[in-house]
Every structure is written in structure tokens, then in C-alpha cells.
Scaffold this motif. Structure first.
Motif, PDB file in Angstrom:
ATOM      1  N   ASN A  64      46.374  58.188  49.830  1.00 23.85           N
ATOM      2  CA  ASN A  64      46.240  56.844  49.279  1.00 23.85           C
ATOM      3  C   ASN A  64      47.094  55.871  50.077  1.00 23.85           C
ATOM      4  O   ASN A  64      48.234  56.192  50.436  1.00 23.85           O
ATOM      5  CB  ASN A  64      46.678  56.847  47.804  1.00 23.85           C
ATOM      6  CG  ASN A  64      46.343  55.545  47.104  1.00 23.85           C
ATOM      7  OD1 ASN A  64      47.112  54.597  47.155  1.00 23.85           O
ATOM      8  ND2 ASN A  64      45.179  55.497  46.462  1.00 23.85           N
ATOM      9  N   TYR A  66      48.716  53.356  49.180  1.00 24.78           N
ATOM     10  CA  TYR A  66      49.910  52.915  48.473  1.00 24.78           C
ATOM     11  C   TYR A  66      51.013  53.971  48.469  1.00 24.78           C
ATOM     12  O   TYR A  66      52.133  53.690  48.064  1.00 24.78           O
ATOM     13  CB  TYR A  66      49.558  52.527  47.042  1.00 24.78           C
ATOM     14  CG  TYR A  66      48.460  51.499  46.946  1.00 24.78           C
ATOM     15  CD1 TYR A  66      48.511  50.323  47.694  1.00 24.78           C
ATOM     16  CD2 TYR A  66      47.340  51.711  46.153  1.00 24.78           C
ATOM     17  CE1 TYR A  66      47.502  49.379  47.634  1.00 24.78           C
ATOM     18  CE2 TYR A  66      46.311  50.776  46.090  1.00 24.78           C
ATOM     19  CZ  TYR A  66      46.397  49.619  46.828  1.00 24.78           C
ATOM     20  OH  TYR A  66      45.391  48.686  46.770  1.00 24.78           O
ATOM     21  N   MET A 159      50.155  44.691  46.258  1.00 31.38           N
ATOM     22  CA  MET A 159      49.541  45.904  46.802  1.00 31.38           C
ATOM     23  C   MET A 159      48.712  45.594  48.046  1.00 31.38           C
ATOM     24  O   MET A 159      48.741  46.348  49.039  1.00 31.38           O
ATOM     25  CB  MET A 159      48.682  46.577  45.723  1.00 31.38           C
ATOM     26  CG  MET A 159      49.511  47.158  44.588  1.00 31.38           C
ATOM     27  SD  MET A 159      48.635  47.240  43.008  1.00 31.38           S
ATOM     28  CE  MET A 159      47.239  48.279  43.395  1.00 31.38           C
ATOM     29  N   GLU A 163      49.346  47.010  51.795  1.00 32.74           N
ATOM     30  CA  GLU A 163      48.286  47.724  52.514  1.00 32.74           C
ATOM     31  C   GLU A 163      48.027  47.089  53.872  1.00 32.74           C
ATOM     32  O   GLU A 163      47.739  47.785  54.855  1.00 32.74           O
ATOM     33  CB  GLU A 163      47.007  47.727  51.673  1.00 32.74           C
ATOM     34  CG  GLU A 163      45.926  48.637  52.199  1.00 32.74           C
ATOM     35  CD  GLU A 163      44.726  48.731  51.272  1.00 32.74           C
ATOM     36  OE1 GLU A 163      43.767  49.445  51.635  1.00 32.74           O
ATOM     37  OE2 GLU A 163      44.750  48.093  50.195  1.00 32.74           O
ATOM     38  N   LEU A 191      56.572  50.127  45.954  1.00 30.29           N
ATOM     39  CA  LEU A 191      55.740  50.648  47.030  1.00 30.29           C
ATOM     40  C   LEU A 191      56.618  51.012  48.221  1.00 30.29           C
ATOM     41  O   LEU A 191      57.603  50.316  48.484  1.00 30.29           O
ATOM     42  CB  LEU A 191      54.709  49.593  47.450  1.00 30.29           C
ATOM     43  CG  LEU A 191      53.582  49.301  46.451  1.00 30.29           C
ATOM     44  CD1 LEU A 191      52.823  48.063  46.877  1.00 30.29           C
ATOM     45  CD2 LEU A 191      52.656  50.482  46.298  1.00 30.29           C
ATOM     46  N   PRO A 192      56.292  52.072  48.958  1.00 27.07           N
ATOM     47  CA  PRO A 192      55.254  53.050  48.640  1.00 27.07           C
ATOM     48  C   PRO A 192      55.598  53.837  47.376  1.00 27.07           C
ATOM     49  O   PRO A 192      56.743  53.834  46.941  1.00 27.07           O
ATOM     50  CB  PRO A 192      55.244  53.952  49.875  1.00 27.07           C
ATOM     51  CG  PRO A 192      56.648  53.856  50.414  1.00 27.07           C
ATOM     52  CD  PRO A 192      57.070  52.443  50.149  1.00 27.07           C
ATOM     53  N   PRO A 222      45.970  52.508  41.435  1.00 25.62           N
ATOM     54  CA  PRO A 222      46.203  51.058  41.307  1.00 25.62           C
ATOM     55  C   PRO A 222      46.530  50.641  39.876  1.00 25.62           C
ATOM     56  O   PRO A 222      47.407  49.789  39.665  1.00 25.62           O
ATOM     57  CB  PRO A 222      44.867  50.461  41.765  1.00 25.62           C
ATOM     58  CG  PRO A 222      44.285  51.476  42.678  1.00 25.62           C
ATOM     59  CD  PRO A 222      44.672  52.791  42.083  1.00 25.62           C
ATOM     60  N   LEU A 225      50.140  51.459  39.143  1.00 24.83           N
ATOM     61  CA  LEU A 225      51.077  50.523  39.761  1.00 24.83           C
ATOM     62  C   LEU A 225      51.145  49.209  38.985  1.00 24.83           C
ATOM     63  O   LEU A 225      52.223  48.643  38.784  1.00 24.83           O
ATOM     64  CB  LEU A 225      50.663  50.258  41.206  1.00 24.83           C
ATOM     65  CG  LEU A 225      50.914  51.414  42.183  1.00 24.83           C
ATOM     66  CD1 LEU A 225      50.202  51.163  43.507  1.00 24.83           C
ATOM     67  CD2 LEU A 225      52.404  51.634  42.404  1.00 24.83           C
TER      68      LEU A 225
END
Length: 291
Positions: A64, A66, A159, A163, A191-192, A222, A225
């Protein structure tokens, strides 16, 4: 010694202030009850979801974006404070932490301009503005509409920036609610996705992905998070009302103590004035009698 009018004016002023602080305490207590109920219901779900997410991310089976760790060149700190003051050290604990990080752990990033800030709550923005630091305040008013939907929008923006590689590490600095009198300052990695530090515990889990691993990566992670950020905001919201209630309670008590002193001073001043008048009348009577 102050004259009677000055003391009386001060008494009137303190009484008025005490009424305000007492009213603010009652309002904060009412808001605290609602905020406390929200975080109490949210916390177990959020913590369990985060634990599962950390274990799955640490298992190496997920790919992923994230959870991707890369060399840290740019750091984003999300500062969560209140919009208003009169809540004791609630906001200053966050700003002191920022100052400590800029002078210590993240000093090199701050000096190179690679330490970035996002503010949720006006007091954080005020602090950064005073210190001439740049910041992103597009979600500063989240506490005006503290819902999961509004928080999700802010979380999605963060996010997406992670990314894209704008930030390599994102942390949230906020006050965690313990009780009305106690708030715990937290610096939490957003994050991460942090991997579980317990290798033995993590190896005990054998996950079966249902409906699919892709669904977990694209939907559940997601959502988890966004829930993590929402939980931090609910914690901060409850902490703010608890801190304000405690601060206003102390202010009300202090006003009461000050009133006692002022009334004592007023009575002494009034007694001294009466005594002086009696002495003057007596002296005048004696002078007339002598004539």
C-alpha cells in the motif's frame, strides 16, 4: 491605603469577572460531557483498527502506498489546538513541543526549510504567524464542523500529498483526553503507517483477507487513516473543554479569594474613615467647648 470608591469599583469588577468565569465553566462542562461521550465511543474501535492495520502492514504482505517507507526529506507536522484561549496550558503544550522539535530532533529539517506545518485550530496558526513560519491553514476551522466527513476531506488531502511525495513523514501533535483535569500531549505518526514493534505478537497472526486483499488496501486502510485523524481531533476537542472547565473553576476560586481580601480591605478602610470622622467631630466639639 486605597479610598473606598476605588476598592468598591474593584469589588464590582471582580464580582463581574467571577460571574463570567462561573458561566464559562458551566458551558465547558456541558460541552465536555458530549465530547467525552464521543471519544469514549470512538477510541476502542480506532485503537483496534490501528492495531490490526499495523500488524498487517508489518507482515510484508501489503503493498500500500500509505505504508511505503522512504528516505525522509520533508516532514509535515499537523498541529491540533483550539480556536479560543482561556483553557490553561492546553495550547501552549503543543507550541512548546513544536519549539522543542525545531531546536532538537527536527532542527536540520527546520533550518533547511523541509519542516512543514498544517494547523487545525486558530491558536496554532497564531503561534506560527508570530514566529514568522509558513503553514497550511486550509483546514483550520475543522472544529466548527467536527464530523467524520469533514475530517475525511482533510485526511484525504494529507494522504494524497504523501502519496505524491510532497511529504515523506507526517505526524500529528495533539492533546489526548484522559479526564477533565488531565490531558496528555501526543506526537503520533500518521504516515507512513507505523508497523507493529512487537515482532513476536505480529508473527502469531495469520490473516485471511475477506473479501480481498485489494479491498483491504484500497478501502479499509484509507478509512482507518481517516478514523485515526478523526480520533485525534475528538481527543483534542474533549481535552480542550476539560482544560477550559478546570481553568475556569480555578479562576472562579481565585476570584472568590480576591473578593474576600477586597471586602476585608473595604471594611478596614471604611472603619478607618469613620474613626477619622469621629475624631474630627470630637476635636471640633472640644474646641467649641473651650471657647
Amino acid at each position: 491605603m486605597a479610598n473606598l470608591k476605588e476598592v468598591k469599583n474593584r469589588i464590582t469588577s471582580v464580582v463581574s469577572t467571577q460571574q463570567i468565569t462561573k458561566a464559562m465553566k458551566m458551558v465547558a462542562a456541558a460541552k465536555l460531557k458530549r465530547a467525552q461521550d464521543r471519544i469514549t465511543m470512538m477510541r476502542p474501535y480506532s485503537q483496534k483498527l490501528s492495531t490490526i492495520l499495523q500488524n498487517v502492514s508489518g507482515s510484508g504482505e501489503m503493498n500500500n502506498p500509505y505504508a511505503k517507507e522512504r528516505p525522509v526529506n520533508n516532514i509535515l507536522l499537523i498541529l491540533v489546538t483550539s480556536d479560543k484561549g482561556l483553557c490553561g496550558a492546553f495550547n501552549s503544550t503543543v507550541t512548546r513541543k513544536v519549539k522543542s522539535l525545531m531546536e532538537g530532533e527536527y532542527k536540520s529539517y527546520a533550518e533547511s526549510g523541509n519542516l512543514h506545518f498544517m494547523t487545525i485550530g486558530k491558536k496554532a496558526s497564531d503561534y506560527l504567524k508570530r514566529n514568522k513560519l509558513s503553514y497550511n491553514d486550509q483546514y483550520i476551522n475543522l472544529f466548527n464542523n467536527l464530523t467524520f466527513e469533514a475530517t475525511s476531506e482533510a485526511a484525504q488531502f494529507i494522504m494524497d500529498e504523501f502519496e505524491k511525495g510532497t511529504y515523506d513523514k507526517v505526524e500529528i501533535i495533539y492533546n489526548e483526553f484522559k479526564n477533565a483535569a488531565t490531558q496528555i500531549l501526543n506526537k503520533e505518526q500518521f504516515l507512513p503507517i507505523a508497523k507493529s514493534s512487537d515482532e513476536e505478537s505480529r508473527s502469531d497472526y495469520d490473516y485471511t483477507y475477506e473479501p480481498s486483499r485489494d479491498y483491504i488496501e484500497n478501502e479499509l486502510i484509507p478509512t482507518s487513516l481517516k478514523t485515526q485523524l478523526f480520533k485525534a481531533l475528538l481527543d483534542s476537542n474533549a481535552s480542550e473543554h476539560g482544560a477550559r472547565m478546570t481553568a475556569m473553576d480555578k479562576a472562579t476560586d481565585n476570584a472568590g479569594e480576591l473578593l474576600k481580601e477586597l471586602r476585608l480591605t473595604y471594611n478596614r478602610t471604611r472603619q478607618a474613615a469613620i474613626t477619622t470622622e469621629i475624631l474630627e467631630i470630637t476635636a471640633g466639639a472640644e474646641a467649641l467647648a473651650a471657647e
